[in-house]
Write a protein that holds these residues in place. Structure first.
Motif, PDB file in Angstrom:
ATOM      1  N   ARG A 104       0.823  -1.218   0.000  1.00  0.00           N
ATOM      2  CA  ARG A 104       0.000   0.000   0.000  1.00  0.00           C
ATOM      3  C   ARG A 104       0.853   1.262   0.000  1.00  0.00           C
ATOM      4  NH1 ARG A 104      -3.271  -2.955   3.705  1.00  0.00           N
ATOM      5  NH2 ARG A 104      -2.244  -1.917   5.457  1.00  0.00           N
ATOM      6  N   SER A 105       2.050   1.179   0.614  1.00  0.00           N
ATOM      7  CA  SER A 105       2.897   2.367   0.693  1.00  0.00           C
ATOM      8  C   SER A 105       3.326   2.876  -0.679  1.00  0.00           C
ATOM      9  CB  SER A 105       4.128   2.068   1.555  1.00  0.00           C
ATOM     10  OG  SER A 105       5.003   1.169   0.894  1.00  0.00           O
ATOM     11  N   LYS A 106       3.344   2.007  -1.685  1.00  0.00           N
ATOM     12  CA  LYS A 106       3.686   2.447  -3.044  1.00  0.00           C
ATOM     13  C   LYS A 106       2.513   2.238  -3.997  1.00  0.00           C
ATOM     14  CE  LYS A 106       6.472  -0.003  -5.531  1.00  0.00           C
ATOM     15  NZ  LYS A 106       7.611  -0.728  -6.114  1.00  0.00           N
ATOM     16  N   SER A 107       1.301   2.135  -3.413  1.00  0.00           N
ATOM     17  CA  SER A 107       0.055   2.021  -4.196  1.00  0.00           C
ATOM     18  C   SER A 107       0.073   0.799  -5.096  1.00  0.00           C
ATOM     19  CB  SER A 107      -0.176   3.291  -5.019  1.00  0.00           C
ATOM     20  OG  SER A 107      -0.266   4.423  -4.195  1.00  0.00           O
ATOM     21  N   VAL A 108       0.610  -0.300  -4.584  1.00  0.00           N
ATOM     22  CA  VAL A 108       0.587  -1.568  -5.316  1.00  0.00           C
ATOM     23  C   VAL A 108      -0.454  -2.476  -4.678  1.00  0.00           C
ATOM     24  CG1 VAL A 108       1.897  -3.675  -5.827  1.00  0.00           C
ATOM     25  CG2 VAL A 108       2.973  -1.452  -6.111  1.00  0.00           C
ATOM     26  N   HIS A 109      -1.276  -3.098  -5.505  1.00  0.00           N
ATOM     27  CA  HIS A 109      -2.328  -3.987  -5.019  1.00  0.00           C
ATOM     28  C   HIS A 109      -1.915  -5.441  -5.274  1.00  0.00           C
ATOM     29  CE1 HIS A 109      -6.144  -5.685  -4.016  1.00  0.00           C
ATOM     30  NE2 HIS A 109      -6.379  -6.107  -5.249  1.00  0.00           N
ATOM     31  N   GLU A 135       4.716   1.772  -9.342  1.00  0.00           N
ATOM     32  CA  GLU A 135       3.676   2.324  -8.480  1.00  0.00           C
ATOM     33  C   GLU A 135       2.335   2.336  -9.214  1.00  0.00           C
ATOM     34  OE1 GLU A 135       4.529   5.934  -6.520  1.00  0.00           O
ATOM     35  OE2 GLU A 135       6.483   5.279  -5.742  1.00  0.00           O
ATOM     36  N   HIS A 136       1.246   2.183  -8.444  1.00  0.00           N
ATOM     37  CA  HIS A 136      -0.120   2.168  -8.970  1.00  0.00           C
ATOM     38  C   HIS A 136      -0.328   0.990  -9.919  1.00  0.00           C
ATOM     39  CE1 HIS A 136      -0.596   6.142  -7.182  1.00  0.00           C
ATOM     40  NE2 HIS A 136       0.509   6.515  -7.819  1.00  0.00           N
TER      41      HIS A 136
END
Length: 575
Positions: A283-288, A324-325
């Motif tokens: 979550r800290s690098k917006s990875v799911h 990211e994302h």
């Protein structure tokens, strides 16, 4: 070439220097840079320049008698400046005091006389390089352990104590090497002894940390936050225990002596636990992290700790490599082999692709050692599986872990075993014959069997004491073998659970003296169980050969303890 480590040769005779450089360059296939210096002062300057440039000097070979700074003075300064560098003295003349100073103050690895034997010096340098690389790897692993959360601070203090202890062991081993002249074989034996000792002093506090959440849960209704916190502590302790266990296992895997003992492992539950542990990092690098855990197990023929290490490395690397994302996708398919696919949109650099699973293969990753993918590939192979990688700029990177499928464990067998153990723990003490019976005046509880628990760790005593049913056993504790011997001489215990490595008197010595005591007094021998963090087959065989009746490994579950005690009691009844 410098990544392999640099060898520095020091001698005021240029003929000797040229001969050494030519010999070692050829013998080591040019994989190591050979630097030369004609004096101690020049050698120290070269050492400072190399370390300032970020290069590692693995071995220093020095003459003893030289103009200006003598060899022993040089090696003492080298050790002070670079403690991990292995030092070797090579000379045709020396005095005892100089050699003694070098041994005590420079951690001297080997002393060779001129004229030197070519085969002898090549074997010595190779073994020194091997010892340096393993020491360097151990240092890297300790650095990783020190970065674990604050709940492991007690373990870190144990590491520092063990490192000081190891330095003393190295000094003792160098004296033995000088006398026995068995460089390569002794170096390998020393390495295994050192890692075994390190595992013991690291595992003792970790086992305590891993067991603490279970004790805290007993008899309590916890909030969701409390349960999550305890789960995090268990996960961190489990990760650290896996690293300690793998330190020696990897060495055995590399030299072909590792014995794989498969069991039925739920691969999906291990993956789900790791995904949960890495969720915050992702979550800290917006990875799911996409993984469907529908509670339907997927069983493989494997070792759970090895699988945990593989998946922990691979999923963590995937999260770090993912842009990211974006998403990291996990999927499991079942056919002839069970396959776990881990995919992210990052791409492996071209220069790393052909050597992706090679040892020390890394590409600029902050803090990377190049051991994660190498060890994961090795762990998959020893379990009869495989690990492969596919990468492309357009589609990203996929890792494919394949393991042998296993049949689901029989629920009927599990239920029968659980009921048997529960029945053993809850048996009414008034209805069973026993060899001894002790009345505790403070609570009038009658214990059928006297059990002596011997461990130098207070927390281990507390955990084991909680596991043993008071309705069946009267438990007495001792903190070392000497105290256990005194207690056994006063009252014969039916059972003894004995730690192996303890101060004052260890478990094996205590076993031997208790056996002698009971034989001399014509007492029935106590059933003595070895309780050790060394859970490999060789150690178990050694404990049984020494005279132990059974073995328990640290950590162990209450079910394992009760099942072992029930089995031993059943054997006594039959006999």
């Amino acid at each position: 070439m410098m990544d392999q480590g640099i060898i520095l040769c020091v001698d005021d005779d240029t003929t000797v220097l040229i001969a050494l450089r030519t010999l070692l360059t050829h013998a080591l296939d040019g994989l190591h840079l050979i630097e030369i210096a004609e004096s101690g002062e020049e050698a120290l300057e070269i050492l400072r320049d190399l370390e300032a440039s970020g290069h590692r000097v693995s071995v220093v070979i020095s003459d003893f008698i030289m103009p200006g700074m003598r060899g022993d003075e040089l090696l003492i300064q080298v050790h002070q400046q670079s403690p991990s560098t292995v030092t070797i003295m090579l000379t045709g003349q020396s005095d005892f005091e100089g050699v003694k100073r070098a041994i005590n103050q420079a951690n001297l690895y080997r002393f060779l006389e001129k004229p030197f034997n070519y085969d002898d010096i090549v074997l010595t340098v190779k073994s020194a390089l091997l010892a340096y690389e393993h020491e360097y790897t151990l240092h890297q692993q300790n650095a990783q352990l020190r970065n674990l959360n604050g709940d492991l601070e007690v373990m870190l203090r144990k590491v520092q104590e063990s490192e000081r202890f190891l330095e003393e062991r190295v000094i003792q081993r160098t004296r033995e090497l000088d006398e026995k002249n068995q460089a390569l074989q002794q170096a390998l034996r020393t390495l295994e002894d050192v890692e075994r000792i390190a595992r013991h002093y690291l595992k003792t506090p970790l086992v305590s940390i891993a067991a603490a959440p279970g004790l805290f849960r007993a008899g309590r209704q916890l909030s969701r936050y409390e349960e999550e916190l305890l789960s995090m502590i268990e996960s961190a302790a489990s990760r650290a225990l896996s690293m300690v266990n793998l330190s020696l296992d990897l060495f055995r895997m590399e030299n072909g002596s590792y014995v794989f003992r498969p069991s039925t492992v739920n691969l999906k539950s291990i993956a789900a636990a790791i995904v949960l542990g890495l969720a915050a990092q992702a979550r800290s690098k917006s990875v799911h992290i996409q993984f469907t855990d529908d509670d339907s197990p997927v069983y493989v023929e494997a070792d759970d700790s090895l699988c945990y290490s593989i998946l922990g490395n691979l999923i963590k690397n995937a999260v770090e490599a993912a842009p990211e994302h974006s998403a990291v996708q996990l999927s499991i398919s079942e056919a002839d082999m069970v396959q776990l696919r881990i995919h992210n949109l990052g791409c492996v650099p071209p220069e790393l692709r052909d050597n992706f699973f090679a040892k020390y293969s890394t590409s600029g990753k902050q803090g990377g050692t190049g051991l994660g993918t190498y060890s994961s590939h090795l762990l998959a192979t020893v379990q009869g599986g495989s690990l492969s990688m596919e990468t492309a700029e357009a589609t990203g990177t996929s890792l494919f872990l394949k393991l042998k499928p296993a049949a689901a464990p029989s629920s009927a067998v599990i239920k029968t075993n659980v009921q048997h153990i529960k029945s053993f723990a809850q048996t009414n003490p008034e209805t069973t014959h026993s060899p001894s019976q002790t009345t505790q005046n403070h609570d009038t509880v009658h214990a059928h069997y006297q059990l002596l628990l011997v461990d130098d760790d207070d927390f281990n005593q507390m955990v084991m004491g909680e596991m043993i049913p008071q309705s069946r056993f009267h438990v007495v504790t001792a903190i070392n073998g000497r105290m256990a011997l005194d207690l056994a001489s006063k009252q014969r215990p039916d059972f003894i659970i004995m730690d192996i490595e303890m101060p004052i008197m260890g478990g094996i010595e205590a076993l031997q003296q208790i056996r002698q005591l009971q034989s001399k007094s014509k007492q029935k021998p106590s059933l003595i169980i070895a309780y050790s963090g060394n859970d490999d087959q060789e150690s178990r065989n050694n404990y049984l050969a020494a005279g132990f009746d059974a073995c328990l490994h640290k950590p162990c579950s209450q079910e394992e303890v009760l099942a072992l005690l029930a089995g031993l009691i059943a054997e006594v009844m039959v006999a």
